[in-house]
Scaffold this active site. Structure first.
Site, PDB file in Angstrom:
ATOM      1  N   HIS A 298       0.464 -24.158  22.110  1.00 49.75           N
ATOM      2  CA  HIS A 298      -0.862 -24.062  21.114  1.00 49.75           C
ATOM      3  C   HIS A 298      -1.424 -22.625  21.828  1.00 49.75           C
ATOM      4  CE1 HIS A 298      -5.110 -24.697  19.985  1.00 49.75           C
ATOM      5  NE2 HIS A 298      -4.361 -25.651  19.390  1.00 49.75           N
ATOM      6  N   ASP A 355      -0.163 -32.445  16.712  1.00 50.01           N
ATOM      7  CA  ASP A 355       0.961 -32.694  15.702  1.00 50.01           C
ATOM      8  C   ASP A 355       2.063 -33.467  16.304  1.00 50.01           C
ATOM      9  OD1 ASP A 355       0.276 -29.684  14.561  1.00 50.01           O
ATOM     10  OD2 ASP A 355      -0.535 -31.326  13.357  1.00 50.01           O
TER      11      ASP A 355
HETATM   12  C1  SDX Z   1      -2.250 -26.658  15.150  1.00 48.19           C
HETATM   13  O1  SDX Z   1      -5.075 -23.017  16.521  1.00 48.19           O
HETATM   14  C2  SDX Z   1      -5.580 -24.361  16.651  1.00 48.19           C
HETATM   15  O2  SDX Z   1      -6.353 -24.844  16.998  1.00 48.19           O
HETATM   16  C3  SDX Z   1      -4.610 -25.028  15.726  1.00 48.19           C
HETATM   17  C4  SDX Z   1      -4.487 -26.448  15.720  1.00 48.19           C
HETATM   18  C5  SDX Z   1      -5.878 -27.231  14.796  1.00 48.19           C
HETATM   19  O3  SDX Z   1      -6.232 -28.073  15.418  1.00 48.19           O
HETATM   20  O4  SDX Z   1      -6.342 -26.479  14.131  1.00 48.19           O
HETATM   21  O5  SDX Z   1      -4.514 -27.114  16.993  1.00 48.19           O
HETATM   22  C6  SDX Z   1      -3.521 -27.139  15.111  1.00 48.19           C
HETATM   23  O6  SDX Z   1      -1.896 -25.851  14.302  1.00 48.19           O
HETATM   24  C7  SDX Z   1      -1.311 -27.088  16.304  1.00 48.19           C
HETATM   25  C8  SDX Z   1       0.042 -26.364  16.441  1.00 48.19           C
HETATM   26  C9  SDX Z   1       0.907 -26.758  15.419  1.00 48.19           C
HETATM   27  N1  SDX Z   1       2.186 -25.907  15.519  1.00 48.19           N
HETATM   28  C10 SDX Z   1       3.456 -26.130  15.901  1.00 48.19           C
HETATM   29  O7  SDX Z   1       3.515 -27.255  16.800  1.00 48.19           O
HETATM   30  C11 SDX Z   1       4.479 -25.455  15.691  1.00 48.19           C
HETATM   31  C12 SDX Z   1       5.190 -24.931  17.160  1.00 48.19           C
HETATM   32  N2  SDX Z   1       4.394 -24.219  18.043  1.00 48.19           N
HETATM   33  C13 SDX Z   1       4.696 -22.613  17.925  1.00 48.19           C
HETATM   34  O8  SDX Z   1       4.948 -22.099  16.824  1.00 48.19           O
HETATM   35  C14 SDX Z   1       3.446 -22.175  18.745  1.00 48.19           C
HETATM   36  O9  SDX Z   1       3.427 -22.830  19.802  1.00 48.19           O
HETATM   37  C15 SDX Z   1       2.202 -21.946  18.106  1.00 48.19           C
HETATM   38  C16 SDX Z   1       2.051 -21.390  16.705  1.00 48.19           C
HETATM   39  C17 SDX Z   1       1.303 -23.433  18.077  1.00 48.19           C
HETATM   40  C18 SDX Z   1       1.303 -21.009  18.992  1.00 48.19           C
HETATM   41  O10 SDX Z   1       1.805 -19.688  19.042  1.00 48.19           O
HETATM   42  P1  SDX Z   1       1.442 -18.450  19.842  1.00 48.19           P
HETATM   43  O11 SDX Z   1      -0.085 -18.876  20.592  1.00 48.19           O
HETATM   44  O12 SDX Z   1       1.420 -17.118  18.878  1.00 48.19           O
HETATM   45  O13 SDX Z   1       2.570 -18.568  20.911  1.00 48.19           O
HETATM   46  P2  SDX Z   1       3.706 -17.620  21.052  1.00 48.19           P
HETATM   47  O14 SDX Z   1       4.399 -18.071  19.683  1.00 48.19           O
HETATM   48  O15 SDX Z   1       3.337 -16.318  21.394  1.00 48.19           O
HETATM   49  O16 SDX Z   1       4.654 -18.393  22.402  1.00 48.19           O
HETATM   50  C19 SDX Z   1       4.423 -17.761  23.276  1.00 48.19           C
HETATM   51  C20 SDX Z   1       5.869 -18.051  23.950  1.00 48.19           C
HETATM   52  C21 SDX Z   1       7.022 -17.540  23.389  1.00 48.19           C
HETATM   53  O17 SDX Z   1       7.967 -17.060  24.210  1.00 48.19           O
HETATM   54  P3  SDX Z   1       8.089 -15.699  24.808  1.00 48.19           P
HETATM   55  O18 SDX Z   1       8.115 -14.798  23.789  1.00 48.19           O
HETATM   56  O19 SDX Z   1       6.912 -15.692  25.691  1.00 48.19           O
HETATM   57  O20 SDX Z   1       9.415 -15.847  25.630  1.00 48.19           O
HETATM   58  O21 SDX Z   1       6.394 -19.535  24.153  1.00 48.19           O
HETATM   59  C22 SDX Z   1       7.292 -19.670  22.955  1.00 48.19           C
HETATM   60  C23 SDX Z   1       7.373 -18.595  22.185  1.00 48.19           C
HETATM   61  O22 SDX Z   1       8.710 -18.165  21.763  1.00 48.19           O
HETATM   62  N3  SDX Z   1       6.928 -20.801  22.357  1.00 48.19           N
HETATM   63  C24 SDX Z   1       7.829 -21.946  21.919  1.00 48.19           C
HETATM   64  C25 SDX Z   1       7.133 -22.770  21.283  1.00 48.19           C
HETATM   65  N4  SDX Z   1       5.785 -22.473  21.251  1.00 48.19           N
HETATM   66  C26 SDX Z   1       5.843 -21.101  21.639  1.00 48.19           C
HETATM   67  N5  SDX Z   1       8.999 -21.815  22.329  1.00 48.19           N
HETATM   68  C27 SDX Z   1       9.860 -23.014  21.757  1.00 48.19           C
HETATM   69  N6  SDX Z   1       9.019 -24.098  20.977  1.00 48.19           N
HETATM   70  C28 SDX Z   1       7.719 -23.972  20.574  1.00 48.19           C
HETATM   71  N7  SDX Z   1       7.135 -24.836  20.120  1.00 48.19           N
END
Ligand code: SDX
Length: 419
Positions: A298, A355
């Site tokens: 998140h 989710d």
């Molecule tokens: C919602 O914003 C809100 O409030 C949203 C929400 C709401 O109520 O409106 O809470 C609802 O959208 C919840 C999120 C649902 N999405 C997912 O579950 C999809 C999977 N999650 C990721 O795509 C990600 O965690 C996000 C999109 C939720 C957040 O993305 P960020 O903040 O841009 O974080 P990032 O992608 O920069 O990740 C930081 C690191 C990265 O690795 P490094 O580059 O540091 O090595 O964490 C890793 C990412 O690759 N990472 C993950 C991951 N989520 C982040 N690696 C594997 N699996 C994951 N799910």
């Protein structure tokens, strides 16, 4: 009011700071470009506040979520329509206000009969989110202006669940079931989704209670992607229905509200692959794989998402009450356990988000996977409305971010015969 000092090219610049009611500090850079010629750059807006708001407070480090100051942990006995009123009008309705509000929502839950014809044009395979977005935008053709905003807010909240249920009936080729005025919001939605003209239908109170909780937990979440979209579109002066329709489209993405559908599809893939977690944990850690652990991580919560804690407990309770043994729930719990023991997830503070468990509950209620994000949208609707209304009432400027240009510098046109 404090001051932040910026030194750029050896010159010092002072900018005022503002502090919110929970102690958050914002540096007001409204005069940055005029004073320095420079802009800030914050791709994904992770460090940028787009507005001041009094609606929802999140503390990502402490896993706190409050609607108008009320912690979500205290809202288990609330009604979704009560929370909708709280978010939109800023206070919990007293008995008279609540009764009048519910009566209005009941009386506006029918669609104009001509709107039913719109569904005939959609293919049976149409994704319900596409239909919801299109139909909500179409409401502006029947209720064209925002002069009576309170009435249009009631119309939108009341009709969105009818549109959602009609979308489901369209996808399974069953007749549309009209709302019944004796039901509350959750009961009416379940009735329109699952009853058929051929026989009586009894709403299961356990399912209705679970749906009410799910809707409340999704009701608002400050400036997330879809809410920021609603504010962005509304900032041009676009009407409520068009702004909300844009928010529905933003929510659809798998990184946002579409994740609840993606979580179940991921859990089914793990189940069909033999149920081994490690292979998928390793895939999620491999940047080249393009695979993410859906429902994990998140932008704001760097602790548990308080909603996922509540939903995990609710999943156990509701499946038990319904006598359902869903192997995907055990898979989800096992995946969470293994992930939270893995340094990759621990170091990046990746926890289950809202989710991760919601889909297990929707499945138990008989809601098909492609309707999960529609359910998220129905829950988020009062939040979107409240944020749009706050923006309009607080006075707004059109949202128009700047950019850092990295393209070609000036060059002369060359006619095609000389290229
Ligand atoms: C919602 O914003 C809100 O409030 C949203 C929400 C709401 O109520 O409106 O809470 C609802 O959208 C919840 C999120 C649902 N999405 C997912 O579950 C999809 C999977 N999650 C990721 O795509 C990600 O965690 C996000 C999109 C939720 C957040 O993305 P960020 O903040 O841009 O974080 P990032 O992608 O920069 O990740 C930081 C690191 C990265 O690795 P490094 O580059 O540091 O090595 O964490 C890793 C990412 O690759 N990472 C993950 C991951 N989520 C982040 N690696 C594997 N699996 C994951 N799910």
């Amino acid at each position: 009011m404090g001051t932040a000092k910026l030194i750029l090219d050896g010159k010092e610049h002072d900018f005022p700071t503002t502090t919110g009611s929970e102690g958050e500090v914002g540096i007001d850079i409204a005069k940055l470009r005029a004073a320095t010629g420079a802009i800030t750059l914050d791709e994904g807006y992770g460090n940028t506040g787009s507005c001041k708001s009094a609606i929802t407070f999140i503390d990502g480090e402490r896993g706190i979520l409050r609607y108008r100051g009320y912690p979500i942990e205290q809202l288990g006995a609330a009604r979704f329509t009560e929370i909708a009123y709280l978010l939109i009008y800023g206070h919990l309705p007293n008995a008279a206000e609540f009764e009048a509000w519910r009566d209005k929502l009941t009386r506006h839950s029918l669609l104009h009969e001509d709107m039913k014809k719109f569904f005939e044009g959609f293919p049976a395979t149409a994704h319900p989110m596409a239909m919801l977005s299109a139909m909500v935008a179409s409401l502006s053709t029947y209720y064209p202006d925002d002069q009576d905003l309170d009435l249009n807010i009631v119309r939108l909240l009341a009709k969105a669940k009818t549109i959602a249920a009609f979308s489901y009936k369209k996808s399974i080729g069953q007749p549309f079931m009209y709302p019944r005025n004796g039901y509350n919001y959750a009961e009416n939605f379940l009735h329109m989704m699952f009853s058929v003209p051929a026989e009586p239908y009894e709403v299961n109170p356990v399912v209705a209670r679970a749906l009410n909780l799910l809707l409340i937990l999704h009701a608002d979440h400050e400036q997330n992607c879809s809410t920021s979209t609603v504010r962005m579109v509304g900032s041009s002066g676009a009407n409520l229905f068009s702004s909300i329709s844009a928010g529905i489209s933003a929510l659809w993405g798998p990184l946002h509200g579409g994740a609840n559908q993606a979580v179940i599809e991921m859990l089914e893939r793990i189940r069909d692959d033999g149920g081994g977690y490690q292979k998928f944990i390793d895939l999620a850690k491999d940047k080249e794989s393009g695979f993410k652990l859906m429902g994990f991580g998140h932008r704001v919560y760097k602790n548990f998402d308080p909603r996922s804690l509540i939903l995990k407990a609710a999943a156990d309770e509701v499946l038990d009450e319904l006598g359902i043994d869903d192997p995907l729930l055990d898979l989800a719990k096992g995946l969470e356990r293994v992930a939270l023991e893995d340094s990759y997830f621990v170091e990046r503070k990746l926890y289950p988000n809202v989710d991760f468990y919601s889909g297990i509950l929707y499945r138990a209620m008989g809601i098909p996977t492609n309707m999960f994000t529609v359910m998220f949208a129905l829950g988020r609707l009062p939040g979107w409305i409240a944020q749009w209304k706050e923006m309009r009432e607080e006075g707004y400027r059109i949202n128009r971010p700047r950019q850092i240009y990295i393209g070609e510098t000036a060059r002369d046109w060359v006619p095609v015969e000389r290229r």
